[in-house]
Design a protein around this motif. Sequence first.
Motif, mmCIF file in Angstrom:
data_model
loop_
_atom_site.group_PDB
_atom_site.id
_atom_site.type_symbol
_atom_site.label_atom_id
_atom_site.label_comp_id
_atom_site.label_asym_id
_atom_site.label_seq_id
_atom_site.Cartn_x
_atom_site.Cartn_y
_atom_site.Cartn_z
ATOM 1 N N SER A 89 -46.133 32.027 24.980
ATOM 2 C CA SER A 89 -45.559 32.657 26.160
ATOM 3 C C SER A 89 -46.629 33.580 26.738
ATOM 4 O O SER A 89 -46.860 34.672 26.219
ATOM 5 C CB SER A 89 -44.311 33.444 25.759
ATOM 6 N N ALA B 248 -47.506 33.332 19.410
ATOM 7 C CA ALA B 248 -47.104 34.144 20.567
ATOM 8 C C ALA B 248 -47.003 35.627 20.247
ATOM 9 O O ALA B 248 -46.076 36.290 20.678
ATOM 10 C CB ALA B 248 -45.768 33.619 21.095
ATOM 11 N N GLY B 249 -47.962 36.141 19.480
ATOM 12 C CA GLY B 249 -47.891 37.559 19.114
ATOM 13 C C GLY B 249 -46.563 37.854 18.464
ATOM 14 O O GLY B 249 -45.949 38.900 18.655
ATOM 15 N N THR C 287 -43.767 38.695 15.929
ATOM 16 C CA THR C 287 -43.529 39.565 14.772
ATOM 17 C C THR C 287 -42.606 38.854 13.787
ATOM 18 O O THR C 287 -41.625 38.225 14.194
ATOM 19 C CB THR C 287 -42.849 40.869 15.240
ATOM 20 N N ARG D 55 -35.496 35.956 12.607
ATOM 21 C CA ARG D 55 -36.308 34.769 12.904
ATOM 22 C C ARG D 55 -36.575 33.960 11.637
ATOM 23 O O ARG D 55 -36.646 32.732 11.683
ATOM 24 C CB ARG D 55 -37.626 35.191 13.568
ATOM 25 N N THR E 99 -39.178 42.516 19.779
ATOM 26 C CA THR E 99 -38.886 43.593 18.845
ATOM 27 C C THR E 99 -38.771 44.931 19.587
ATOM 28 O O THR E 99 -38.094 45.840 19.106
ATOM 29 C CB THR E 99 -39.970 43.680 17.743
ATOM 30 N N ASP F 11 -45.418 46.120 22.599
ATOM 31 C CA ASP F 11 -46.428 46.090 21.535
ATOM 32 C C ASP F 11 -47.703 46.806 21.990
ATOM 33 O O ASP F 11 -48.075 46.749 23.163
ATOM 34 C CB ASP F 11 -46.773 44.633 21.178
HETATM 35 N N1 ARG Z 1 -44.245 41.113 18.896
HETATM 36 C C1 ARG Z 1 -43.085 41.111 19.717
HETATM 37 C C2 ARG Z 1 -42.043 40.203 19.140
HETATM 38 O O1 ARG Z 1 -42.355 39.371 18.339
HETATM 39 C C3 ARG Z 1 -43.387 40.716 21.142
HETATM 40 C C4 ARG Z 1 -44.025 39.386 21.314
HETATM 41 C C5 ARG Z 1 -44.123 38.921 22.752
HETATM 42 N N2 ARG Z 1 -44.994 37.797 22.821
HETATM 43 C C6 ARG Z 1 -45.306 37.146 23.953
HETATM 44 N N3 ARG Z 1 -46.130 36.157 23.874
HETATM 45 N N4 ARG Z 1 -44.785 37.468 25.074
HETATM 46 O O2 ARG Z 1 -40.897 40.278 19.477
#
Ligand code: ARG
Length: 286
Positions: A105, A162-163, A165, A170, A224, A272
């Motif tokens: 994303s 996607a970064g 967490t 999940r 998160t 984040d």
């Molecule tokens: N680290 C946070 C989570 O996992 C935000 C991740 C949003 N990542 C992105 N690709 N928009 O909820």
Amino acid sequence: MKKFIAVLSVVVILASLCCACGKKGDDSAEKVKVIDIALSEEEYAFCVNKEDPELLTKVNEYLKKIKEDGTFDKICNNYFGDGTPNKVASAKKDAAKDQLVVATSTGFEPFEMVENGKFFGIDLEIAAGLAEYLGKELVIEDMQFEAVVTSVQQGLCDIGMAGLTITPARQEVVTFSDSYYSANQNLVVPGDCTDFDKCKTKEDVEKILKGKKDAKIGCQRGTTGAIYIDGDADDPDGYGFEGLPATKMEYDYAALAFTAMINGEVDYVIVDDAPANAIAKAINAN
Ligand code: ARG
């Protein structure tokens, strides 16, 4: 009388100090400001389908390899240091081909970005290396953040990068790789907001936030950051976030929450740390 003069001079000194600060703020005219205090402790990892233990093993193998041979640090340096980001090419999804289909994303700098149809970012550079390691063609499927985990759970994509967490909720629907990055939530405020300037700890920030019952706080939908605002203390598997009394305002992309704050629709943003700093830097440079 002496005492009065002493108090008065302290007031004058303080007032002039405040003016000096205010002036400095005006000169640099920062639109947004990141409060550099960790509000949570999170670990990013990639997620794969529960039925795909083979891919999971390979992903962990690859992560271990790039952490050991310096590739991971080199990729991070392309975004946090003096390196140059590499564009990452995506093929078209084709069931007849041997492909690695990545769910991401974009709009989450420095982890996943797209510009003129070209992908880049830490996760996507890792994705390119992973596809090569697996001998597969890379396909990047760019979607709304909330769809990332679901698309892997449903088998529409092989891996979520996607970064993301690791969270207990999940973990119930997908399997996470070893973690590759430690992150935390940060508070972002308008450039002229001084409410949190004296804060040194998470408790200092939260004490002020808990008093702001009428505040609106922006975040990215399904993240998160949103859980942090809602709180999940009654969930035995949760993070134990106490939650804030403010009204949560969710946006599809982190940058949209920043725009809403600049337009006065929300008072603060929670996101984040790395994207907070990257987005703030881009906004303040304009
Ligand atoms: N680290 C946070 C989570 O996992 C935000 C991740 C949003 N990542 C992105 N690709 N928009 O909820």
